[in-house]
Design an enzyme around this catalytic site. Structure first.
Site, short mmCIF file in Angstrom:
data_model
loop_
_atom_site.label_atom_id
_atom_site.label_comp_id
_atom_site.label_asym_id
_atom_site.label_seq_id
_atom_site.Cartn_x
_atom_site.Cartn_y
_atom_site.Cartn_z
N ASP A 1 -13.49 15.13 -19.33
CA ASP A 1 -12.51 15.76 -20.50
C ASP A 1 -13.44 16.36 -21.66
O ASP A 1 -14.30 15.65 -22.21
CB ASP A 1 -11.74 14.79 -20.77
CG ASP A 1 -10.54 15.01 -21.74
OD1 ASP A 1 -9.39 15.16 -21.25
OD2 ASP A 1 -10.76 15.16 -22.94
N ASN B 1 -7.98 23.87 -30.02
CA ASN B 1 -6.91 24.72 -29.97
C ASN B 1 -5.94 25.18 -31.05
O ASN B 1 -5.48 26.20 -31.53
CB ASN B 1 -5.87 24.21 -28.69
CG ASN B 1 -6.13 24.83 -27.50
OD1 ASN B 1 -6.74 25.87 -27.15
ND2 ASN B 1 -5.75 24.00 -26.36
N HIS C 1 -5.34 29.04 -28.92
CA HIS C 1 -5.39 28.99 -27.49
C HIS C 1 -6.30 29.85 -26.70
O HIS C 1 -6.86 29.37 -25.70
CB HIS C 1 -3.79 29.06 -27.10
CG HIS C 1 -2.93 27.86 -27.32
ND1 HIS C 1 -3.25 26.81 -26.74
CD2 HIS C 1 -1.98 27.85 -28.36
CE1 HIS C 1 -2.17 25.76 -27.31
NE2 HIS C 1 -1.64 26.58 -28.32
N ASP D 1 -8.67 28.59 -24.24
CA ASP D 1 -9.10 29.09 -22.88
C ASP D 1 -10.54 29.58 -22.64
O ASP D 1 -11.10 29.23 -21.40
CB ASP D 1 -8.25 30.32 -22.50
CG ASP D 1 -6.65 29.78 -22.31
OD1 ASP D 1 -6.56 28.50 -22.31
OD2 ASP D 1 -5.66 30.77 -22.46
N GLU E 1 -7.51 20.08 -20.08
CA GLU E 1 -8.71 19.98 -20.29
C GLU E 1 -9.86 19.17 -19.44
O GLU E 1 -10.81 19.11 -19.73
CB GLU E 1 -9.02 19.90 -21.75
CG GLU E 1 -9.19 18.56 -22.36
CD GLU E 1 -7.41 18.26 -22.69
OE1 GLU E 1 -7.51 17.19 -23.49
OE2 GLU E 1 -6.57 18.66 -22.34
#
Length: 343
Positions: free
Chosen positions: A234, A242, A247, A251, A277
């Site tokens: 994770d 974010n 975002h 990404d 994630e």
């Protein structure tokens, strides 16, 4: 109706092939709901009507209007097959469109002007296609297609001086080969689409690694027969990333971390995206703890973010192994993040 002599059999088989392509395209439309297949079906249906013209006359003559209609049916089937590939190969299907238009004109022009006109344009198209050298990366298939058109054009014009049945049979056979090539191109396209659909069904669209569906199925399949290890990772503080950087940046980081997992696992297992994630690796051919530590260090060094990683191994119940790795990942989070915890 014309009697099916030996020289007309290739035309009859060509008609059958085009009709089959029409049936297949209707079937694919029903299965996929892609509207380009219904357009393709209509084009093949029109091609089959044209290709059937020689069988509704009492006497078929070499390059008379009925024979040219059969040739036009062949050209229409090739044109339809090329167009479905998309506008990226317009340089290929635009010349076939012109040739098809010439063939339609030739239906209404008397012999021998029709055969000279159509034969000349067939040869020109064949030479043009040979100069292009490939269709969609397949040079061999397209060169055969081009050479046959050169032969069709030459033999067609030869018929001005030698209008006999053996030559008729040869031209009809070449016509059949072109229809078969169109069928090969059609099914090549279908197979490519099936491969893409199969790939997309097991691949995460953002990270381009395997998705959760693949993870669960593959882990169950492997764990039933051998020991597997699960690396459950994770990305630390991902929500904050974010919120502060947007975002798009999130990404980008997620894709880079996924690529790190892919590189580290390489041929020793399967990199997957579990969701959000969270990334998971199925390991079957190496020490999973060593790989997990290598992955953690690589992410920190190359991307500038950290990951918390849990590792669990076992056989039999794959979901239990995945859950165990998930719990170890949370333990790594609670112990300060940016570390590997294993069973």
């Amino acid at each position: 109706m014309v009697k099916l002599e030996y020289y007309t059999w290739p035309l009859f088989i060509s008609f059958s092939f085009i009709l089959l392509l029409c049936i297949f395209s209707i079937h694919f439309f029903v299965q996929t709901k892609k509207h380009n297949y219904i357009g393709l079906s209509a084009a093949y249906l029109a091609s089959s009507f044209l290709a059937s013209a020689p069988f509704f006359t009492t006497k078929l003559q070499y390059f008379d209007s009925n024979h040219i209609m059969a040739i036009t049916g062949m050209l229409c089937s090739i044109l339809a097959t090329f167009i479905i590939q998309g506008p990226k190969i317009i340089k290929i299907w635009a010349p076939i469109l012109i040739l098809t238009f010439i063939a339609v004109l030739a239906i209404f022009i008397p012999f021998p002007v029709n055969i000279l006109l159509l034969g000349l344009f067939m040869m020109a198209y064949g030479v043009y296609s040979l100069m292009k050298g490939e269709w969609n990366g397949n040079s061999t298939l397209f060169n055969v297609h081009a050479v046959i058109f050169v032969m069709l054009g030459f033999l067609g014009m030869l018929g001005v001086f030698y209008r006999h049945y053996p030559l008729f049979f040869l031209v009809a056979t070449l016509n059949l080969i072109q229809v078969i090539l169109a069928a090969l191109i059609f099914f090549d396209r279908v197979i490519s689409m099936m491969r893409v659909a199969s790939y997309n069904s097991v691949t995460d669209p953002l990270t381009k690694i395997y998705n959760k569906r693949f993870l669960i199925n593959k882990a169950k399949q492997l764990a039933a027969h051998q020991e597997i290890s699960i690396i459950f990772a994770d990305i630390d503080n991902f929500k904050k990333l974010n919120d502060t950087k947007g975002h798009e940046e999130g990404d980008r980081v997620l894709k880079e971390v996924a690529n790190c997992l892919k590189v580290v696992i390489n041929k020793q297992g399967y990199p997957c995206r579990f969701g959000g994630e969270e990334l998971v690796g199925i390991v079957i051919k190496s020490n999973a703890v060593d790989l997990a530590e290598k992955f953690r260090a690589k992410v920190e060094k190359e991307i500038g973010v950290t990951v918390s990683v849990g590792v669990s191994s076992g056989t039999g119940d794959a979901e239990k192994i995945i859950k165990g790795a998930d719990l170890f990942m949370y333990q790594a989070k609670n112990e300060g993040k940016n570390r590997v915890v294993a069973s």
